[in-house]
Design an enzyme around this catalytic site. Structure first.
Site, short mmCIF file in Angstrom:
data_model
loop_
_atom_site.label_atom_id
_atom_site.label_comp_id
_atom_site.label_asym_id
_atom_site.label_seq_id
_atom_site.Cartn_x
_atom_site.Cartn_y
_atom_site.Cartn_z
N GLU A 83 -16.29 6.55 5.15
CA GLU A 83 -15.15 5.93 6.46
C GLU A 83 -15.73 6.61 7.38
O GLU A 83 -16.00 7.01 7.08
CB GLU A 83 -13.74 5.22 5.43
CG GLU A 83 -12.73 6.54 5.60
CD GLU A 83 -11.35 5.96 5.48
OE1 GLU A 83 -11.52 4.48 4.83
OE2 GLU A 83 -11.07 6.75 3.94
N LYS A 119 -2.34 6.39 1.47
CA LYS A 119 -2.41 6.89 3.19
C LYS A 119 -1.56 8.10 2.56
O LYS A 119 -0.22 7.79 3.56
CB LYS A 119 -2.11 5.24 3.09
CG LYS A 119 -2.56 5.71 5.00
CD LYS A 119 -1.96 4.72 6.13
CE LYS A 119 -1.78 4.86 7.04
NZ LYS A 119 -3.20 5.21 7.15
N ARG A 164 0.76 -1.56 -0.10
CA ARG A 164 -0.13 -0.06 -0.28
C ARG A 164 0.72 1.11 -0.29
O ARG A 164 0.19 2.42 -0.84
CB ARG A 164 -0.97 0.16 0.69
CG ARG A 164 -2.01 1.41 1.12
CD ARG A 164 -3.22 0.88 1.83
NE ARG A 164 -2.35 0.82 3.52
CZ ARG A 164 -2.97 0.71 4.37
NH1 ARG A 164 -4.51 -0.05 4.63
NH2 ARG A 164 -2.96 0.79 5.82
#
Ligand code: PLP
Ligand code: COI
Length: 341
Positions: free
Chosen positions: A219, A183, A80
């Protein structure tokens, strides 16, 4: 080392002895450096400072029932981070370098790994930043990858006790086709104002709408959202949320427990139909949610009115924790032993 009260650690920064760093210069990664400093000397025109060339990760290391120390799904975090790097034009950290630095950072701070039975874990925080100078808006030519670690408790002070969440429509953490799926620091900067307001108004966290259609659930602050309806585990499909490794793991566990898993847009109105809802993530683990309040309409959605997590969330939580702390076998190969005692 002063005595640590392992059982009541918050989720926060904890000074340990060492961190590890590696620099990308002239098109290649250099040697791993060990540092005992909590500071980074940096060029005043570094792109991480001006243009947000920054990505981070969060993963956990657990001391198991057998005293072995395990890291949970590090490769997913490393991949990621490569996607994050790709998304904002940074140098990618090779998986092997990620692994080597992670293990080194843990080994150098071994005494800070919380003992089994305390509910705490060693949090590993990898950080990738553009360190090369630019004043025009361009990617840096130099990068630093570093990892620090620290013992932590659960992200929400409630632990596995249900939390109240505020659904907001007047802020987005990420734009459609923006950086919500990786992220990078900018997403978190954008969440600070609504998250702080939610806390001031008595909520543990904020729940974001999707920023494209403005009618689906996205989220929950630093965690993904899931809902349980009968034997279904339902979690939002959206381009603007971070693909959570915890959520991915829970989907697998849910399926193997005989539940049906649905990954699809979750309209806000569906909130009234769930039996249980929760937030999940490395830091949050599973945080059951007892109340969601829509800030705009004042509408409230209530769950677990007895003040306890629902049965399915509890089963999922217990199974995940049992794998992480080696109380049960890991049929998925999710944990890797990186040392003992
Ligand atoms: N969503 C956001 C925005 C996060 O910051 C995190 C934490 O990493 C998560 C979800 C949960 O992801 P993971 O389970 O991989 O920690
Ligand atoms: C994590 O769950 O590891 C996170 O990074 C969440 C948060 C502290 C940003």
């Amino acid at each position: 080392m002063e005595k640590i009260d392992w059982g009541s650690l918050p989720f926060g920064y904890f000074k340990t002895d060492y961190n590890v760093r590696c620099y990308y210069r002239n098109g290649k990664w250099g040697d791993i450096e060990v540092s005992s400093s909590e500071y980074i000397p940096m060029h005043i025109a570094a792109t991480c400072l001006h243009y947000g060339q920054e990505a981070f990760e969060g993963l956990k290391v657990f001391k198991g029932k057998d005293d072995k120390v395990r890291v949970f799904r590090w490769e997913e975090n490393a991949r990621r981070m490569q996607r994050s790097a790709d998304g904002i034009m940074m140098a990618k950290v090779p998986l092997e370098l990620f692994r080597e630095m992670m293990i080194k950072a843990v080994q150098l701070n071994w005494k800070y790994i919380p003992p089994y039975g305390t509910g705490a874990a060693l949090y590993v925080r990898p950080l990738l930043i553009g360190t090369g100078p630019q004043v025009g808006v361009k990617p840096a030519e130099e990068y630093m990858f570093m990892i620090f670690v620290g013992p932590v408790g659960p992200y929400f002070k409630e632990g596995f006790n249900p939390v109240k969440i505020q659904l907001v429509k007047d802020y987005d953490r990420a734009a459609p086709q923006g950086t919500g799926h990786i992220k990078v620091g900018g997403n978190y900067a954008a969440s600070l104002r609504p998250a702080t307001r939610a806390k001031e108004e008595g909520f543990a966290s904020v729940l974001f709408h999707d920023s494209r259609h403005r009618k689906f659930i996205d989220e929950a602050g630093p965690a993904n959202f899931f809902g349980i309806k009968g034997d279904k585990y339902i979690t939002p499909k959206s381009d603007t949320i971070l693909p959570s490794i915890t959520n991915m793991s829970l989907r697998q566990i849910a399926e193997d427990m005989g539940m049906k898993v649905e990954v699809r847009p979750v309209p806000v109105e569906e909130l009234k139909e769930f039996d249980e809802v929760g937030a999940c993530g490395t830091a949050a683990i599973i945080s059951p949610i007892c109340l969601i309040e829509d800030r705009e309409t004042g509408e409230q959605y209530k769950y677990c009115e007895d003040g306890k997590a629902g049965p399915k969330s509890t089963m999922l939580y217990n199974k995940l924790r049992a794998i992480q702390y080696a109380e049960e076998p890991d049929p998925y190969d999710w944990v890797e032993v990186i040392g003992e005692k």
